[in-house]
Scaffold this motif. Structure first.
Motif, short mmCIF file in Angstrom:
data_model
loop_
_atom_site.label_atom_id
_atom_site.label_comp_id
_atom_site.label_asym_id
_atom_site.label_seq_id
_atom_site.Cartn_x
_atom_site.Cartn_y
_atom_site.Cartn_z
N ALA A 118 0.78 -0.72 0.28
CA ALA A 118 0.01 -0.05 0.44
C ALA A 118 0.73 1.61 -0.17
O ALA A 118 0.16 2.44 -0.36
CB ALA A 118 -0.96 0.07 1.19
N GLY A 119 1.64 1.03 -0.19
CA GLY A 119 2.84 1.82 0.06
C GLY A 119 4.26 1.67 0.29
O GLY A 119 4.82 0.10 1.16
N ALA A 120 5.40 2.91 0.13
CA ALA A 120 6.94 2.46 0.65
C ALA A 120 7.42 3.68 0.95
O ALA A 120 6.53 4.92 0.95
CB ALA A 120 7.92 1.99 -0.20
N GLY A 121 8.16 4.04 1.27
CA GLY A 121 9.22 4.96 2.26
C GLY A 121 10.82 4.44 3.25
O GLY A 121 10.80 3.50 2.98
N VAL A 122 10.76 5.59 3.76
CA VAL A 122 12.11 5.46 4.96
C VAL A 122 11.61 6.31 5.79
O VAL A 122 11.58 7.26 5.93
CB VAL A 122 13.64 6.17 4.14
#
Length: 275
Positions: free
Chosen positions: A175-179
């Motif tokens: 549903a999403g990605a990031g750091v």
């Protein structure tokens, strides 16, 4: 929660809840409560009307005799991955289906004990998943700080049990990605949504190359994603051939590969991560 044995040596202030299947070391508490339990969790697949008898092996790792109580509890997994146990029956609890062989046990040091419990699913149970824990709880004691009132504490170990009924299964998707900062370091994370009816865990073989042109391998955290929730799953980076040492990442980094969960369910991924 991936080890073959669950350990805990913990001191808890009254009302403070312990973590399931987690190692927490305290030298002061080691002589009071030091239990090892195998397996660390149970994942049962049952049909309505079916009964399942299970055994877990408890070992007293202390040299001294240890007494503790045993009971069931409901539990909740927080967004920070902390586990909260509840003595009160929660909506949809399957604890009324559970029977344990005894509620008190005293064990000599170094001696194992095979503890039995059973789950009896009612014939009219609907497809889905319910969860409970078996808690091993040491005797309450009191400690004093240099200043302030006495603080009661006890040690607690929770063994988590998942009961999947009928055709319940996870349905996971990215549903999403990031750091995000994990353990003080910027870490690639995926937001995993579970639209299914049972919990799931992400696995898979992922590779990537960071800004310094260093080849890396990535492993998703083995955290359960419960039905109806979206959970942050960290990707741990290591060098090829050295799975035991965390690697430093120079961002941006692109991660590719295949995520896997459940029975043969997969999803390809190619994701660029940058702080």
């Amino acid at each position: 929660m991936t080890s073959s044995r669950s350990f805990i040596v913990q001191r808890c202030a009254a009302g403070l809840l312990g973590l399931a299947s987690t190692l927490i070391v305290s030298e002061a508490a080691a002589s009071e409560f030091a239990l090892a339990v195998s397996p660390p969790r149970f994942e049962l697949e049952l049909k309505p009307g079916e009964r399942s008898r299970q055994v877990m092996e408890i070992t007293n790792a202390s040299a001294a005799s240890t007494s503790f109580t045993i009971k069931t509890a409901d539990w909740r997994l927080g967004m920070d991955n902390s586990v909260t146990f509840s003595d009160d029956l929660q909506p949809g609890s399957c604890r009324p289906w559970v029977a344990i062989e005894r509620r008190e046990l005293t064990m000599a040091g170094g001696r194992p004990y095979r503890f039995r419990f059973e789950v009896n699913v009612p014939p009219d149970a609907k497809p889905g998943e319910c969860r409970f824990a078996i808690l091993l709880e040491g005797q309450e004691q009191v400690t004093r700080m240099e200043s302030g009132p006495p603080i009661p504490f006890s040690a607690r170990l929770g063994i988590v049990v998942y009961v999947s009924i009928g055709d319940a299964k996870p349905e996971l998707s990215v549903a999403g990605a990031g750091v995000q900062t994990v353990n003080g370091k910027p870490t690639p994370v995926l937001q995993i949504r579970n639209s299914g009816t049972a919990h799931g865990r992400i696995s898979g073989f992922l590779t990537g190359t960071d800004a310094s042109n260093t080849s890396l391998e990535f492993s998703p955290a083995n955290t359960p994603i419960l039905p109806g929730e979206t959970r942050t799953i960290a990707l741990s980076a290591t060098r090829p051939g050295d799975q035991d040492t965390a690697a430093q990442i120079r961002y941006p980094v692109t991660v590719r590969g295949k995520l896997e969960w459940g029975k043969g369910q997969t999803q390809n991924i190619e994701q660029r991560f940058a702080p």
